[in-house]
Design a protein around this motif. Structure first.
Motif, PDB file in Angstrom:
ATOM      1  N   ARG A  27      99.763  97.631 -22.809  1.00 27.43           N
ATOM      2  CA  ARG A  27      99.338  96.860 -23.977  1.00 27.43           C
ATOM      3  C   ARG A  27     100.403  95.848 -24.387  1.00 27.43           C
ATOM      4  N   ARG A  28     101.675  96.220 -24.283  1.00 29.51           N
ATOM      5  CA  ARG A  28     102.744  95.260 -24.582  1.00 29.51           C
ATOM      6  C   ARG A  28     102.714  94.093 -23.606  1.00 29.51           C
ATOM      7  N   LYS A  29     102.491  94.391 -22.321  1.00 31.95           N
ATOM      8  CA  LYS A  29     102.428  93.328 -21.314  1.00 31.95           C
ATOM      9  C   LYS A  29     101.257  92.389 -21.577  1.00 31.95           C
ATOM     10  N   ILE A  30     100.147  92.956 -22.021  1.00 33.07           N
ATOM     11  CA  ILE A  30      98.967  92.130 -22.306  1.00 33.07           C
ATOM     12  C   ILE A  30      99.242  91.208 -23.495  1.00 33.07           C
ATOM     13  N   THR A  31      99.908  91.738 -24.523  1.00 33.40           N
ATOM     14  CA  THR A  31     100.267  90.895 -25.666  1.00 33.40           C
ATOM     15  C   THR A  31     101.173  89.752 -25.224  1.00 33.40           C
ATOM     16  N   ASP A  32     102.172  90.069 -24.403  1.00 27.94           N
ATOM     17  CA  ASP A  32     103.078  89.024 -23.897  1.00 27.94           C
ATOM     18  C   ASP A  32     102.317  87.988 -23.089  1.00 27.94           C
ATOM     19  N   ARG A  33     101.374  88.452 -22.278  1.00 28.44           N
ATOM     20  CA  ARG A  33     100.589  87.529 -21.453  1.00 28.44           C
ATOM     21  C   ARG A  33      99.746  86.603 -22.328  1.00 28.44           C
ATOM     22  N   ARG A  34      99.120  87.166 -23.357  1.00 23.50           N
ATOM     23  CA  ARG A  34      98.305  86.347 -24.248  1.00 23.50           C
ATOM     24  C   ARG A  34      99.153  85.313 -24.979  1.00 23.50           C
ATOM     25  N   VAL A  35     100.330  85.722 -25.429  1.00 24.12           N
ATOM     26  CA  VAL A  35     101.226  84.777 -26.103  1.00 24.12           C
ATOM     27  C   VAL A  35     101.581  83.631 -25.167  1.00 24.12           C
ATOM     28  N   THR A  36     101.900  83.949 -23.917  1.00 27.35           N
ATOM     29  CA  THR A  36     102.272  82.918 -22.938  1.00 27.35           C
ATOM     30  C   THR A  36     101.119  81.952 -22.697  1.00 27.35           C
ATOM     31  N   LEU A  37      99.912  82.496 -22.531  1.00 24.86           N
ATOM     32  CA  LEU A  37      98.751  81.648 -22.245  1.00 24.86           C
ATOM     33  C   LEU A  37      98.422  80.736 -23.428  1.00 24.86           C
ATOM     34  N   ILE A  38      98.440  81.298 -24.637  1.00 22.88           N
ATOM     35  CA  ILE A  38      98.114  80.474 -25.808  1.00 22.88           C
ATOM     36  C   ILE A  38      99.199  79.424 -26.032  1.00 22.88           C
ATOM     37  N   ASP A  39     100.451  79.823 -25.797  1.00 22.49           N
ATOM     38  CA  ASP A  39     101.549  78.856 -25.874  1.00 22.49           C
ATOM     39  C   ASP A  39     101.279  77.666 -24.963  1.00 22.49           C
ATOM     40  N   GLY A  40     100.854  77.962 -23.733  1.00 18.89           N
ATOM     41  CA  GLY A  40     100.570  76.901 -22.771  1.00 18.89           C
ATOM     42  C   GLY A  40      99.422  76.021 -23.208  1.00 18.89           C
ATOM     43  N   LEU A  41      98.380  76.640 -23.770  1.00 18.87           N
ATOM     44  CA  LEU A  41      97.235  75.863 -24.238  1.00 18.87           C
ATOM     45  C   LEU A  41      97.623  74.960 -25.405  1.00 18.87           C
ATOM     46  N   LEU A  42      98.455  75.474 -26.320  1.00 16.97           N
ATOM     47  CA  LEU A  42      98.866  74.664 -27.469  1.00 16.97           C
ATOM     48  C   LEU A  42      99.754  73.495 -27.052  1.00 16.97           C
ATOM     49  N   ALA A  43     100.462  73.660 -25.929  1.00 18.37           N
ATOM     50  CA  ALA A  43     101.335  72.581 -25.450  1.00 18.37           C
ATOM     51  C   ALA A  43     100.543  71.440 -24.812  1.00 18.37           C
ATOM     52  N   ASP A  44      99.271  71.683 -24.508  1.00 15.47           N
ATOM     53  CA  ASP A  44      98.425  70.663 -23.886  1.00 15.47           C
ATOM     54  C   ASP A  44      98.030  69.626 -24.942  1.00 15.47           C
ATOM     55  N   ALA A  45      98.403  68.390 -24.716  1.00 15.77           N
ATOM     56  CA  ALA A  45      98.137  67.331 -25.702  1.00 15.77           C
ATOM     57  C   ALA A  45      96.652  67.180 -26.006  1.00 15.77           C
ATOM     58  N   SER A  46      95.783  67.523 -25.033  1.00 16.74           N
ATOM     59  CA  SER A  46      94.345  67.311 -25.221  1.00 16.74           C
ATOM     60  C   SER A  46      93.749  68.225 -26.282  1.00 16.74           C
ATOM     61  N   ILE A  47      94.487  69.270 -26.673  1.00 22.76           N
ATOM     62  CA  ILE A  47      93.910  70.224 -27.624  1.00 22.76           C
ATOM     63  C   ILE A  47      94.232  69.868 -29.068  1.00 22.76           C
ATOM     64  N   ARG A  48      95.081  68.849 -29.269  1.00 17.17           N
ATOM     65  CA  ARG A  48      95.529  68.537 -30.621  1.00 17.17           C
ATOM     66  C   ARG A  48      94.387  68.250 -31.581  1.00 17.17           C
ATOM     67  N   HIS A  49      93.319  67.655 -31.077  1.00 15.25           N
ATOM     68  CA  HIS A  49      92.179  67.323 -31.929  1.00 15.25           C
ATOM     69  C   HIS A  49      90.990  68.233 -31.663  1.00 15.25           C
ATOM     70  N   SER A  50      91.205  69.303 -30.917  1.00 15.59           N
ATOM     71  CA  SER A  50      90.120  70.227 -30.589  1.00 15.59           C
ATOM     72  C   SER A  50      89.854  71.179 -31.751  1.00 15.59           C
ATOM     73  N   PRO A  51      88.593  71.513 -32.003  1.00 14.97           N
ATOM     74  CA  PRO A  51      88.286  72.511 -33.047  1.00 14.97           C
ATOM     75  C   PRO A  51      88.823  73.896 -32.694  1.00 14.97           C
ATOM     76  N   SER A  52      89.213  74.075 -31.418  1.00 22.23           N
ATOM     77  CA  SER A  52      89.769  75.374 -31.009  1.00 22.23           C
ATOM     78  C   SER A  52      91.207  75.563 -31.464  1.00 22.23           C
ATOM     79  N   LEU A  53      91.915  74.457 -31.810  1.00 22.64           N
ATOM     80  CA  LEU A  53      93.343  74.566 -32.102  1.00 22.64           C
ATOM     81  C   LEU A  53      93.653  75.560 -33.224  1.00 22.64           C
ATOM     82  N   PRO A  54      92.995  75.474 -34.394  1.00 24.13           N
ATOM     83  CA  PRO A  54      93.368  76.428 -35.454  1.00 24.13           C
ATOM     84  C   PRO A  54      93.105  77.876 -35.059  1.00 24.13           C
ATOM     85  N   ARG A  55      92.029  78.111 -34.312  1.00 26.55           N
ATOM     86  CA  ARG A  55      91.743  79.487 -33.887  1.00 26.55           C
ATOM     87  C   ARG A  55      92.778  79.970 -32.880  1.00 26.55           C
TER      88      ARG A  55
END
Length: 643
Positions: free
Chosen positions: A144-172
Motif C-alpha cells: 500500500r505504501r508503494k502504491i501511494t508513492d506510485r500515485r504521487v509520482t504519476l500525478i506529479d508527472g501529469l501536473l507537470a504537463d503544460a497541457s493540463i493547466r487549463h484542463s478541468p481535471s487539474l483541480p481534481r
C-alpha cells in the motif's frame, strides 16, 4: 484467450473479477495471490514465498496442499472457457499477462499511460481484506505504501504537463495529490495558480494557508521559497516589511510542536564531593530514560544538556530561545549516609515551578534506590506535565497534537461508547495536525479496539482498522511500548495467542513501568490460560495506577471470574458497577455467586443496552484458548437469565 473472454481483475478498492461482462467469485486468498504476483518483478513469485505468506502452518506439505487447492478453486471459478489467471512452472507462479486486465498491473507498470479519468488513483489495495498471516499483513502494508508513492509520482508527472493547466481535471488531480501527500507543495502551487486564473483569490489564499499550516504541523517548517514567491506574485500574502515588533526570531518560532520539549538540566550539586556528583548524573540519566519511555515528550538527553551548559546555554540562558517548554532540575546533596535527591519541574516560558520533591537516597542500597527514585520522578513529571497542558482551554490557542492527544486520552478512561468515540475524534484531530505523532495513532487503535470489545462484535472490521493504526504507530516509533500494546490487543482478539503474548512481552520490555501495558498483558495471559501470572500482573498494574480507567476493573474482574473467584470478581467490579460495559460480567458473577436478584438486575441492563446480545456470542468475541473458560462465562450468563 479471445477478446470476448478477457478476464478483468480489480484489486484497488474492494477486489472483484469479471469474465465476459459477468461477475465471478474468486476465493479471498485468490485475490491476495493475484495482488502479490502483480506487485512482483515480472509478475512472478516462487511457490514457497506464496505458501508462507498465505498459510500459517509450520508443515510444508500442508502449505503446498493448500496452494494446490487454491489454484484449483480459482480455475473452477473461471470455468472451462477462460484461460488461466496464473501460470505454473516448476516452483514458480506467474500472472497470465497479457491475457487479463488488472488495474494494479496498469498502475504499477513502468510505462503506464494514465489519465485522471481512469480509476487508478482511488481505492486501497485489497480494501477490507482479512490478512491470513502476519507476513501477509506486513506485505500488504508495504504494498500500500508503494502504491501511494506510485500515485504521487504519476500525478506529479501529469501536473507537470503544460497541457493540463487549463484542463478541468487539474483541480481534481491536485486535490487527490494533497490527499495522498498532505504537505505536497507542488499540488498546492498548481491549485493556487488554478484559482488565481479563475479570479478566486480567496480560494487560492485558503490553499496556501492549508499547505503552510500542514507543513508547520507535520514538519515544523515553512513553505519553500518557490511557494512563498508564488504567493507573493498572486498577492495572497502580506507584502509589508516586517517590523522589529512582529518579526520572529526564527522561522520556526510560531510553529506549534507536536510534543512538549523537555530539557534535563545538569545537576546543581551543592556538595562538590565527586561521588555525589556521579550519583547526580546517574539519576539524571535514569530520569531521562524514564521520561523517554512515555514516548510523548521530546527529551533533550542528559549529555546534551551538559554540552549546552559548557557552551554557555545552561540554566542562566533563556531556554525559550532554544525551543524548550519544560526544564527539569535534579540535585543530589547531603553528607555521609544522609543524601537527598531534589527534583523540580519548571515551565520555561514563565519560570513557574510546577512541581518539586525531596526524596532520601538509601546509600546502602544505592543502585536499587536510584532506580526506584528515577521511576517515581519520571511518573510524577509525566502526570504533572499532562495536567498542566490540560489546564489551558483548547479555545484559547491553536492546540498542539500533544494537547489534542491528551483530550482523547482523558475520554478514553471510560468504557461508554460515546466517550470512546469522542476519544477517537480527538486522536484523529491530533493525527491530522501531526500524522507522525505515534501516540495519537496508538490512541485511535485503542478507541477502535475498545469499541469492538464493548459492543461484543463478531465481525473484525473495527479490529482491522485498529490494527492499521497500531502498525502506523509502531512504524513511526519502533521503540513505543504503546504501539506494541495495541498490536498485542488486536492479535489477542484475532486469537493469535502466541503472537499476542510476544507483542505484550516486547511492550513490557520497552515500558516496564507502564500500568496500561501491564493490565493488557494481564488480560492476554488470562485468555491464554496463564491465570497466576495474569493475576500478578493485574495487581501490579493497580499498584502503579491506583485510580485507573474503567477497563482495569473489567480485566482484573474477568481474571477472578475465570479463576472461579466470583465474590472477588464482584468486589473488583464494584467501582464500575454502573457502567453498561461491565453489566455482562457482573450478571454472570452474581449468578455464579448465588445472588439471583442481583444477577437478574444486571441481565436487564444487558438487554436494555445490548438488545442483540446472546450468551452464545461469547464463543465468537471472547478469545479464550481454553474453550472451558468461555463455557464458564456462558453458564453464568444463562443462569442470570440471558439466553
Amino acid at each position: 484467450m479471445s477478446a470476448s473472454n478477457i478476464t478483468i481483475i480489480r484489486l484497488l478498492g474492494r477486489p472483484s473479477a469479471m469474465l465476459d461482462g459477468q461477475a465471478i467469485a474468486l476465493p479471498e486468498k485468490g485475490y491476495f495471490l493475484l495482488a502479490m504476483l502483480a506487485m512482483a518483478p515480472q509478475a512472478k513469485l516462487d511457490r514457497e514465498t506464496v505458501r508462507r505468506l498465505l498459510w500459517p502452518s509450520d508443515e510444508a506439505e500442508k502449505r503446498a496442499n493448500s496452494l494446490r487447492q487454491l489454484l484449483a478453486r480459482i480455475s473452477k471459478a473461471l470455468g472451462t472457457h477462460a484461460g488461466a489467471l496464473v501460470r505454473t512452472e516448476n516452483e514458480t507462479l506467474q500472472l497470465a499477462l497479457p491475457d487479463l486486465e488488472c488495474d494494479l498491473v496498469t498502475l504499477m507498470g513502468a510505462a503506464a499511460a494514465v489519465s485522471f479519468e481512469q480509476p487508478l488513483f482511488h481505492g486501497e489495495l485489497l480494501e477490507s481484506a482479512e490478512t491470513p498471516t502476519g507476513g501477509a499483513e506486513d506485505w500488504l502494508s508495504d504494498a500500500r505504501r508503494k502504491i501511494t508513492d506510485r500515485r504521487v509520482t504519476l500525478i506529479d508527472g501529469l501536473l507537470a504537463d503544460a497541457s493540463i493547466r487549463h484542463s478541468p481535471s487539474l483541480p481534481r488531480l491536485a486535490e487527490r495529490l494533497v490527499e495522498l501527500d498532505t504537505a505536497h507543495e507542488g499540488a498546492a502551487r498548481a491549485l493556487m495558480n488554478h484559482h488565481a486564473r479563475r479570479g478566486d483569490l480567496t480560494a487560492a489564499r485558503q490553499v496556501f494557508a492549508r499547505c503552510r499550516d500542514q507543513l508547520r504541523a507535520d514538519f515544523s517548517t515553512a513553505p519553500t521559497p518557490a511557494t512563498m514567491q508564488l504567493a507573493r506574485e498572486l498577492g495572497i500574502v502580506d507584502m509589508r516589511p516586517a517590523t522589529t515588533a512582529d518579526k520572529p526570531q526564527s522561522p520556526l518560532e510560531r510553529i506549534i510542536p507536536a510534543q512538549p520539549r523537555v530539557v534535563i538540566l545538569p545537576p546543581e550539586t551543592i556538595m562538590q564531593d565527586p561521588l555525589v556528583q556521579r550519583l547526580g548524573r546517574v539519576l539524571l540519566e535514569d530520569v531521562t530514560i524514564g521520561l523517554s519511555h512515555q514516548r510523548v515528550f521530546k527529551i533533550i538527553a542528559a549529555h546534551t544538556s551538559f554540552e549546552l551548559a559548557n557552551r554557555g546555554h545552561g540554566a542562566a540562558s533563556p531556554l525559550s530561545n532554544l525551543q524548550f517548554d519544560y526544564s527539569v532540575y535534579v540535585t543530589i546533596q547531603g553528607d555521609g549516609e544522609d543524601i537527598t535527591a531534589t527534583c523540580r519541574l519548571t515551565r520555561v516560558a514563565t519560570g513557574e515551578v510546577l512541581w518539586a520533591i525531596d526524596l532520601p537516597l538509601d546509600v546502602k542500597r544505592m543502585r536499587m534506590s536510584l532506580g526506584s527514585l528515577a521511576r517515581r520522578i519520571a511518573a510524577s513529571l509525566t502526570d504533572v506535565i499532562e495536567r498542566h497542558e490540560l489546564t489551558t482551554s483548547l479555545d484559547d490557542v491553536d492546540p498542539s497534537a500533544y494537547r489534542l492527544y491528551l483530550e482523547g486520552k482523558r475520554h478514553l478512561a471510560g468504557t461508554d461508547l460515546q466517550q470512546l468515540r469522542q476519544a477517537r475524534k480527538w486522536f484523529k484531530s491530533a493525527v491530522k495536525r501531526c500524522d507522525t505523532f505515534s501516540p495519537a495513532h496508538a490512541g485511535v487503535s485503542r478507541s477502535l479496539g475498545m469499541e469492538w470489545l464493548v459492543r461484543g462484535m463478531k465481525d473484525h472490521e473495527l479490529l482491522d482498522i485498529a490494527n492499521q493504526s497500531a502498525r502506523a504507530a509502531r512504524s513511526l516509533d519502533p521503540g513505543s511500548g504503546r504501539a506494541y500494546r495495541e498490536l498485542g490487543f488486536v492479535s489477542l482478539y484475532r486469537r493469535r495467542f502466541d503472537e499476542s503474548l510476544d507483542l505484550f512481552e516486547e511492550a513490557q520490555n520497552l515500558n516496564p513501568s507502564d500500568a496500561d501495558v501491564l493490565i493488557d498483558y494481564s488480560d492476554a495471559l488470562s485468555h491464554a490460560g496463564d491465570l497466576d501470572k495474569a493475576l500478578d500482573l493485574g495487581l501490579a498494574a493497580f499498584k502503579l495506577n491506583p485510580l485507573p480507567p474503567d477497563y482495569y476493573y473489567w480485566i482484573l474482574g474477568s481474571t477472578h471470574y475465570v479463576r472461579q473467584e466470583y465474590e472477588k470478581a464482584i468486589e473488583t467490579l464494584d467501582p464500575v458497577k454502573d457502567q453498561h460495559a461491565t453489566s455482562r460480567l457482573l450478571a454472570a458473577s452474581q449468578a455464579m455467586a448465588g445472588n439471583a436478584v442481583s444477577a437478574r438486575k444486571y441481565a436487564a441492563v444487558v438487554r436494555e443496552n445490548f438488545p442483540d446480545f446472546r450468551s452464545e456470542d461469547i464463543r465468537y468475541f471472547v478469545p479464550d484458548r481454553d474453550p472451558g473458560h468461555s463455557e464458564l462465562l456462558i453458564e453464568g450468563l444463562q443462569r442470570a437469565g440471558l439466553s
